[in-house]
Design a protein around this motif. Structure first.
Motif, PDB file in Angstrom:
ATOM      1  N   GLU A  94      -8.940   2.424  13.935  1.00 38.98           N
ATOM      2  CA  GLU A  94      -8.916   1.408  14.562  1.00 38.98           C
ATOM      3  C   GLU A  94      -7.652   0.559  13.933  1.00 38.98           C
ATOM      4  O   GLU A  94      -7.096  -0.141  15.412  1.00 38.98           O
ATOM      5  CB  GLU A  94     -10.192  -0.402  14.119  1.00 38.98           C
ATOM      6  CG  GLU A  94     -10.131  -0.944  15.295  1.00 38.98           C
ATOM      7  CD  GLU A  94     -11.105  -2.199  15.332  1.00 38.98           C
ATOM      8  OE1 GLU A  94     -11.816  -2.955  15.572  1.00 38.98           O
ATOM      9  OE2 GLU A  94     -12.285  -1.989  14.951  1.00 38.98           O
ATOM     10  N   VAL A  95      -7.731   0.270  13.270  1.00 32.10           N
ATOM     11  CA  VAL A  95      -5.644  -0.591  12.909  1.00 32.10           C
ATOM     12  C   VAL A  95      -5.001   0.460  13.430  1.00 32.10           C
ATOM     13  O   VAL A  95      -4.348  -0.636  13.251  1.00 32.10           O
ATOM     14  CB  VAL A  95      -6.283  -0.395  10.774  1.00 32.10           C
ATOM     15  CG1 VAL A  95      -5.151  -1.076  10.604  1.00 32.10           C
ATOM     16  CG2 VAL A  95      -7.166  -2.081  11.252  1.00 32.10           C
TER      17      VAL A  95
ATOM     18  N   LEU B  87      -1.974  -1.139  15.176  1.00 34.43           N
ATOM     19  CA  LEU B  87      -0.859  -0.511  14.872  1.00 34.43           C
ATOM     20  C   LEU B  87       0.568   0.272  15.678  1.00 34.43           C
ATOM     21  O   LEU B  87       2.013  -0.592  15.794  1.00 34.43           O
ATOM     22  CB  LEU B  87      -0.810   0.141  13.534  1.00 34.43           C
ATOM     23  CG  LEU B  87      -1.239  -0.372  12.210  1.00 34.43           C
ATOM     24  CD1 LEU B  87      -1.292   0.440  10.863  1.00 34.43           C
ATOM     25  CD2 LEU B  87      -0.908  -2.320  11.771  1.00 34.43           C
ATOM     26  N   ALA B  88      -0.175   0.710  16.182  1.00 32.97           N
ATOM     27  CA  ALA B  88       0.619   1.092  17.257  1.00 32.97           C
ATOM     28  C   ALA B  88       0.848   0.867  18.073  1.00 32.97           C
ATOM     29  O   ALA B  88       1.532   0.832  19.463  1.00 32.97           O
ATOM     30  CB  ALA B  88       0.291   2.991  17.697  1.00 32.97           C
TER      31      ALA B  88
ATOM     32  N   ARG C 228       0.296   1.814   7.383  1.00 31.19           N
ATOM     33  CA  ARG C 228       0.294   3.061   7.355  1.00 31.19           C
ATOM     34  C   ARG C 228       0.135   2.932   6.036  1.00 31.19           C
ATOM     35  O   ARG C 228      -1.096   4.516   5.519  1.00 31.19           O
ATOM     36  CB  ARG C 228       1.610   3.735   8.334  1.00 31.19           C
ATOM     37  CG  ARG C 228       1.021   3.215   9.365  1.00 31.19           C
ATOM     38  CD  ARG C 228       1.670   3.868  10.345  1.00 31.19           C
ATOM     39  NE  ARG C 228       1.985   3.769  11.547  1.00 31.19           N
ATOM     40  CZ  ARG C 228       2.681   3.213  12.322  1.00 31.19           C
ATOM     41  NH1 ARG C 228       4.093   3.170  12.375  1.00 31.19           N
ATOM     42  NH2 ARG C 228       2.092   3.189  13.909  1.00 31.19           N
ATOM     43  N   GLU C 229       0.947   3.245   4.848  1.00 29.77           N
ATOM     44  CA  GLU C 229       0.815   3.793   3.559  1.00 29.77           C
ATOM     45  C   GLU C 229       0.075   3.324   3.307  1.00 29.77           C
ATOM     46  O   GLU C 229      -0.481   4.121   2.049  1.00 29.77           O
ATOM     47  CB  GLU C 229       1.945   2.490   2.847  1.00 29.77           C
ATOM     48  CG  GLU C 229       2.068   3.389   1.411  1.00 29.77           C
ATOM     49  CD  GLU C 229       3.046   2.437   0.861  1.00 29.77           C
ATOM     50  OE1 GLU C 229       3.764   2.276  -0.633  1.00 29.77           O
ATOM     51  OE2 GLU C 229       4.607   2.014   1.571  1.00 29.77           O
TER      52      GLU C 229
ATOM     53  N   TYR D  90      -2.751   6.351   1.640  1.00 29.08           N
ATOM     54  CA  TYR D  90      -2.977   6.186   0.046  1.00 29.08           C
ATOM     55  C   TYR D  90      -4.628   6.540  -0.386  1.00 29.08           C
ATOM     56  O   TYR D  90      -5.827   7.478  -0.724  1.00 29.08           O
ATOM     57  CB  TYR D  90      -2.365   5.241  -0.340  1.00 29.08           C
ATOM     58  CG  TYR D  90      -3.031   5.262  -1.631  1.00 29.08           C
ATOM     59  CD1 TYR D  90      -2.346   6.187  -3.525  1.00 29.08           C
ATOM     60  CD2 TYR D  90      -4.307   4.065  -2.801  1.00 29.08           C
ATOM     61  CE1 TYR D  90      -2.878   6.004  -4.296  1.00 29.08           C
ATOM     62  CE2 TYR D  90      -4.362   4.443  -3.859  1.00 29.08           C
ATOM     63  CZ  TYR D  90      -4.185   5.018  -5.265  1.00 29.08           C
ATOM     64  OH  TYR D  90      -3.965   5.095  -5.795  1.00 29.08           O
ATOM     65  N   GLU D  91      -5.299   6.090   0.168  1.00 34.24           N
ATOM     66  CA  GLU D  91      -7.202   6.065   0.403  1.00 34.24           C
ATOM     67  C   GLU D  91      -7.223   7.127   0.555  1.00 34.24           C
ATOM     68  O   GLU D  91      -8.102   7.944   0.123  1.00 34.24           O
ATOM     69  CB  GLU D  91      -7.253   5.480   1.478  1.00 34.24           C
ATOM     70  CG  GLU D  91      -7.590   3.614   1.148  1.00 34.24           C
ATOM     71  CD  GLU D  91      -8.734   2.907   1.865  1.00 34.24           C
ATOM     72  OE1 GLU D  91      -9.247   3.493   1.962  1.00 34.24           O
ATOM     73  OE2 GLU D  91      -8.684   1.244   1.646  1.00 34.24           O
ATOM     74  N   GLU D  92      -7.011   7.717   2.258  1.00 32.35           N
ATOM     75  CA  GLU D  92      -7.535   9.463   2.216  1.00 32.35           C
ATOM     76  C   GLU D  92      -7.027  10.244   1.609  1.00 32.35           C
ATOM     77  O   GLU D  92      -7.288  11.600   1.825  1.00 32.35           O
ATOM     78  CB  GLU D  92      -6.884   9.573   3.779  1.00 32.35           C
ATOM     79  CG  GLU D  92      -7.805   8.217   4.211  1.00 32.35           C
ATOM     80  CD  GLU D  92      -7.999   8.568   5.998  1.00 32.35           C
ATOM     81  OE1 GLU D  92      -6.253   9.247   6.843  1.00 32.35           O
ATOM     82  OE2 GLU D  92      -8.200   7.361   7.751  1.00 32.35           O
ATOM     83  N   THR D  93      -5.826  10.580   1.041  1.00 29.64           N
ATOM     84  CA  THR D  93      -5.225  11.409   0.467  1.00 29.64           C
ATOM     85  C   THR D  93      -5.353  11.738  -1.095  1.00 29.64           C
ATOM     86  O   THR D  93      -5.322  12.441  -1.679  1.00 29.64           O
ATOM     87  CB  THR D  93      -3.961  11.575   0.925  1.00 29.64           C
ATOM     88  OG1 THR D  93      -2.888  10.717   0.373  1.00 29.64           O
ATOM     89  CG2 THR D  93      -3.700  11.959   2.637  1.00 29.64           C
TER      90      THR D  93
END
Length: 190
Positions: free
Chosen positions: A14-15, A19-20, A115-116, A120-123
């Motif tokens: 959603e975020v 942002l896009a 996005r950064e 970070y969280e996901e990877t």
């Protein structure tokens, strides 16, 4: 019942969509008459949703990372620093008109930082937490995040320390005050 990663992925998607949309739209200073208002509404929605998301992460998710993941303190500290910086930006955006030159500057910075942080969280964090939680624990944490968002603050509160104990005790009062202010000002409505 969605697990913690499903709940967070939905929030992140959603975020990223918001942002896009902000990124693809023209700068407010060169937009048609309707576009600044639409950008302001989108930023308002982003602030509300991001505030709830970060509040429940600080109360439930990051403590789980700290408790269950080797090197969890380092991972959580880095993420919480990113989130605190984002709260300051989001707080500065509250009530800012899209034709203010600071609006686009703050939005551009938030887009890059958001996005950064999500990456970070996901990877860096999720793979480690996946290894540490059982399916039942991941489901339970997902449920706590979903339930927590229903009563979470709708404003960023960058000066409130991101301490889970403080958030559990003061969070409901802060959230209630946010919701009263939102009702009075019609923030987040249509």
């Amino acid at each position: 019942m969605p697990n913690v990663f499903d709940v967070l992925r939905e929030d992140h998607q959603e975020v990223l969509r918001a942002l896009a949309e902000l990124e693809s739209g023209p700068p407010a200073t060169s937009a048609s008459a309707e576009q600044p208002a639409a950008r302001e509404k989108l930023v308002e929605h982003l602030i509300i949703e991001e505030s709830k998301h970060e509040a429940v992460e600080e109360e439930f998710f990051w403590p789980a990372v700290r408790d269950r993941v080797p090197d969890g303190d380092r991972l959580a500290d880095h993420a919480v620093e990113q989130e605190q910086a984002a709260k300051h930006v989001l707080n500065d955006l509250i009530g800012l008109k899209a034709d203010d030159p600071k609006f686009d500057e703050l939005v551009r910075g938030f887009i890059a930082d958001g996005r950064e942080h999500i990456a970070y969280e996901e990877t860096s964090v999720w793979p480690e937490l996946r290894k540490a939680l059982s399916a039942e624990e991941a489901d339970d944490l997902g449920t706590r995040l979903q339930q927590g968002k229903k009563a979470a603050p709708t404003r960023p509160h960058p000066h409130t320390p991101p301490k889970p104990g403080l958030l559990k005790t003061a969070g409901p009062a802060i959230a209630a005050a946010d919701r009263v202010r939102d009702a009075v000002t019609r923030r987040g409505k249509g």
